[in-house]
Design a protein around this motif. Sequence first.
Motif, mmCIF file in Angstrom:
data_model
loop_
_atom_site.group_PDB
_atom_site.id
_atom_site.type_symbol
_atom_site.label_atom_id
_atom_site.label_comp_id
_atom_site.label_asym_id
_atom_site.label_seq_id
_atom_site.Cartn_x
_atom_site.Cartn_y
_atom_site.Cartn_z
ATOM 1 N N ALA A 37 0.711 -1.125 -0.512
ATOM 2 C CA ALA A 37 0.472 0.238 0.307
ATOM 3 C C ALA A 37 0.388 1.227 0.314
ATOM 4 O O ALA A 37 0.788 1.579 -0.993
ATOM 5 N N THR A 38 2.043 1.205 0.964
ATOM 6 C CA THR A 38 2.714 2.448 0.675
ATOM 7 C C THR A 38 2.970 2.251 -0.585
ATOM 8 O O THR A 38 3.464 3.982 -0.751
ATOM 9 N N PHE A 39 4.046 1.543 -1.347
ATOM 10 C CA PHE A 39 4.479 2.074 -1.932
ATOM 11 C C PHE A 39 3.839 2.455 -3.286
ATOM 12 O O PHE A 39 3.982 3.137 -3.746
ATOM 13 N N VAL A 40 2.694 1.584 -3.453
ATOM 14 C CA VAL A 40 1.655 2.148 -4.897
ATOM 15 C C VAL A 40 0.868 3.510 -4.229
ATOM 16 O O VAL A 40 1.409 4.237 -5.533
ATOM 17 N N HIS A 41 1.052 3.845 -3.042
ATOM 18 C CA HIS A 41 0.688 5.045 -3.000
ATOM 19 C C HIS A 41 1.609 6.381 -3.198
ATOM 20 O O HIS A 41 0.686 6.864 -3.795
ATOM 21 N N THR A 42 3.074 6.199 -2.718
ATOM 22 C CA THR A 42 4.154 6.829 -2.899
ATOM 23 C C THR A 42 3.787 6.996 -5.000
ATOM 24 O O THR A 42 4.417 7.651 -5.294
ATOM 25 N N SER A 54 -2.478 19.033 -9.589
ATOM 26 C CA SER A 54 -2.348 18.352 -8.765
ATOM 27 C C SER A 54 -2.612 18.495 -7.319
ATOM 28 O O SER A 54 -2.794 17.140 -7.024
ATOM 29 N N HIS A 55 -2.420 18.970 -6.627
ATOM 30 C CA HIS A 55 -1.982 19.419 -5.402
ATOM 31 C C HIS A 55 -2.916 19.132 -4.387
ATOM 32 O O HIS A 55 -2.796 18.216 -3.564
ATOM 33 N N GLN A 56 -4.110 18.947 -5.236
ATOM 34 C CA GLN A 56 -5.752 18.675 -3.595
ATOM 35 C C GLN A 56 -5.690 17.146 -3.893
ATOM 36 O O GLN A 56 -5.856 16.142 -2.883
ATOM 37 N N LYS A 57 -4.985 16.493 -5.821
ATOM 38 C CA LYS A 57 -5.607 15.147 -5.570
ATOM 39 C C LYS A 57 -4.567 14.190 -4.427
ATOM 40 O O LYS A 57 -4.532 13.367 -3.481
ATOM 41 N N ILE A 58 -3.481 14.970 -4.805
ATOM 42 C CA ILE A 58 -2.228 14.465 -3.924
ATOM 43 C C ILE A 58 -2.628 14.791 -2.548
ATOM 44 O O ILE A 58 -2.300 13.789 -2.066
ATOM 45 N N PHE A 59 -3.014 15.879 -1.953
ATOM 46 C CA PHE A 59 -3.228 16.099 -0.638
ATOM 47 C C PHE A 59 -3.939 15.411 0.134
ATOM 48 O O PHE A 59 -3.920 14.213 1.211
ATOM 49 N N ALA A 60 -5.084 14.421 -0.863
ATOM 50 C CA ALA A 60 -5.985 13.979 -0.489
ATOM 51 C C ALA A 60 -5.817 12.376 -0.633
ATOM 52 O O ALA A 60 -5.931 11.675 0.445
ATOM 53 N N LEU A 61 -4.671 11.907 -1.204
ATOM 54 C CA LEU A 61 -4.215 10.951 -1.207
ATOM 55 C C LEU A 61 -2.787 10.793 0.164
ATOM 56 O O LEU A 61 -3.031 10.023 1.178
ATOM 57 N N PHE A 62 -2.515 11.922 0.261
ATOM 58 C CA PHE A 62 -1.480 11.948 2.174
ATOM 59 C C PHE A 62 -2.383 11.611 3.311
ATOM 60 O O PHE A 62 -2.082 11.202 4.174
ATOM 61 N N GLN A 63 -3.848 12.508 2.799
ATOM 62 C CA GLN A 63 -4.205 12.013 4.132
ATOM 63 C C GLN A 63 -5.552 10.408 4.088
ATOM 64 O O GLN A 63 -5.488 10.264 5.617
ATOM 65 N N MET A 65 -3.424 7.913 3.501
ATOM 66 C CA MET A 65 -2.412 7.210 3.923
ATOM 67 C C MET A 65 -2.659 7.515 5.532
ATOM 68 O O MET A 65 -1.973 6.378 6.071
ATOM 69 N N GLU A 66 -2.630 9.065 5.841
ATOM 70 C CA GLU A 66 -2.769 8.571 6.927
ATOM 71 C C GLU A 66 -3.925 7.798 7.931
ATOM 72 O O GLU A 66 -3.477 7.409 9.162
ATOM 73 N N GLU A 67 -4.704 8.027 7.319
ATOM 74 C CA GLU A 67 -6.193 7.225 7.932
ATOM 75 C C GLU A 67 -5.667 5.594 7.770
ATOM 76 O O GLU A 67 -6.888 4.987 8.973
ATOM 77 N N LYS A 68 -4.803 5.506 7.333
ATOM 78 C CA LYS A 68 -4.595 3.704 7.088
ATOM 79 C C LYS A 68 -3.289 3.826 7.894
ATOM 80 O O LYS A 68 -2.448 2.087 7.645
ATOM 81 N N GLU A 103 4.427 18.312 11.519
ATOM 82 C CA GLU A 103 3.511 17.994 13.759
ATOM 83 C C GLU A 103 2.941 16.501 12.629
ATOM 84 O O GLU A 103 2.992 15.886 14.138
ATOM 85 N N LYS A 104 2.638 15.710 11.721
ATOM 86 C CA LYS A 104 2.235 15.242 11.118
ATOM 87 C C LYS A 104 2.559 13.620 11.260
ATOM 88 O O LYS A 104 2.510 12.426 11.246
ATOM 89 N N CYS A 105 4.038 14.217 11.161
ATOM 90 C CA CYS A 105 4.910 12.911 10.747
ATOM 91 C C CYS A 105 6.588 13.389 10.931
ATOM 92 O O CYS A 105 7.861 13.675 10.571
ATOM 93 N N PRO A 106 6.544 13.230 12.619
ATOM 94 C CA PRO A 106 7.889 13.992 13.267
ATOM 95 C C PRO A 106 8.230 12.785 12.873
ATOM 96 O O PRO A 106 9.986 13.464 13.109
ATOM 97 N N GLY A 107 8.638 11.882 12.478
ATOM 98 C CA GLY A 107 10.021 10.517 12.829
ATOM 99 C C GLY A 107 9.985 10.684 11.289
ATOM 100 O O GLY A 107 12.311 10.024 10.548
ATOM 101 N N ILE A 108 9.704 11.036 10.283
ATOM 102 C CA ILE A 108 10.683 11.020 8.791
ATOM 103 C C ILE A 108 11.633 12.005 8.395
ATOM 104 O O ILE A 108 11.676 13.804 9.182
#
Length: 272
Positions: A37-42, A54-63, A65-68, A103-108
């Motif tokens: 899942a992570t690989f194909v989303h990326t 495409s920014h809104q589409k990409i941000f929606a996919l990022f969200q 990923m957060e949900e999953k 804030e959302k991804c402090p470990g990256i």
Amino acid sequence: SAFSKDSERAAYVRELVREGRFGDVDAFLESADSSAATFVHTAAMSAMSKLPASHQKIFALFQRMEEKALQPSPFVFSALFQSIPSGATALERVIELRSDLVEKCPGIRWTNPVYEAAILACSGCSGSSESVQRLAWSTTQQIRAWMEQDNLAPTYRIYLALLKVCASIGNLEATLELKNEMVENDSIRMNSKLWGIVLYNLASIGSHSDTLAVLMQMQNDYDLTPNVKHCTLHLKALSTAGQDEKAVLFLKRMAGIHSENTLPGLGKVSAP
């Protein structure tokens, strides 16, 4: 269809994106098993970042990923910054997005390619008001401060991105400061392409004394013979500054380049 490798899944989702089949993209991402899942989303987000609006589409996919509870990579961050629409609103979005991601991804771990994408997002302010142009440059300086916090030194590609911002806002002083910084940075190879971008920036605002100084610096300090494109940028600087007589004289000096491959006063010039 069944896929045996992540590379096959990525190729398939990129094809769907290129064909604009976003409904199928969503369905494919939903059907991906947890290991892929992570690989194909990326892959989908990276492909979308090359498309306009495409920014809104990409941000929606990022969200999504957060949900999953999928851990995004720096490639996801790059895609988010690359897709920010050009203009004054991009500058606010760069700051907002970086804060949101921290804030959302402090470990990256943040990387130079991510910051490169953030800097390039600031380069679409050509023709904007002076206040917007100042904001564009101050935003790039904020990005550089973040890089220092992350112990990241500027790379060749970071300097290219910064010079592109300078070109978009016509910032002579910043271009010269970057040129001097690059010259003093032992890790940066000052090749013909890099000098050409510096010359392009200076020529665009008619700084003919600086373009001539750069041509001489290339030859005297780096043993690089200015080529026809480099010399043409000096000619453009003269023309932009209204130095018609000097432009004509320089053009006459350039006339022998193709036949003799020489430029009086500058030495040999490589063929285009």
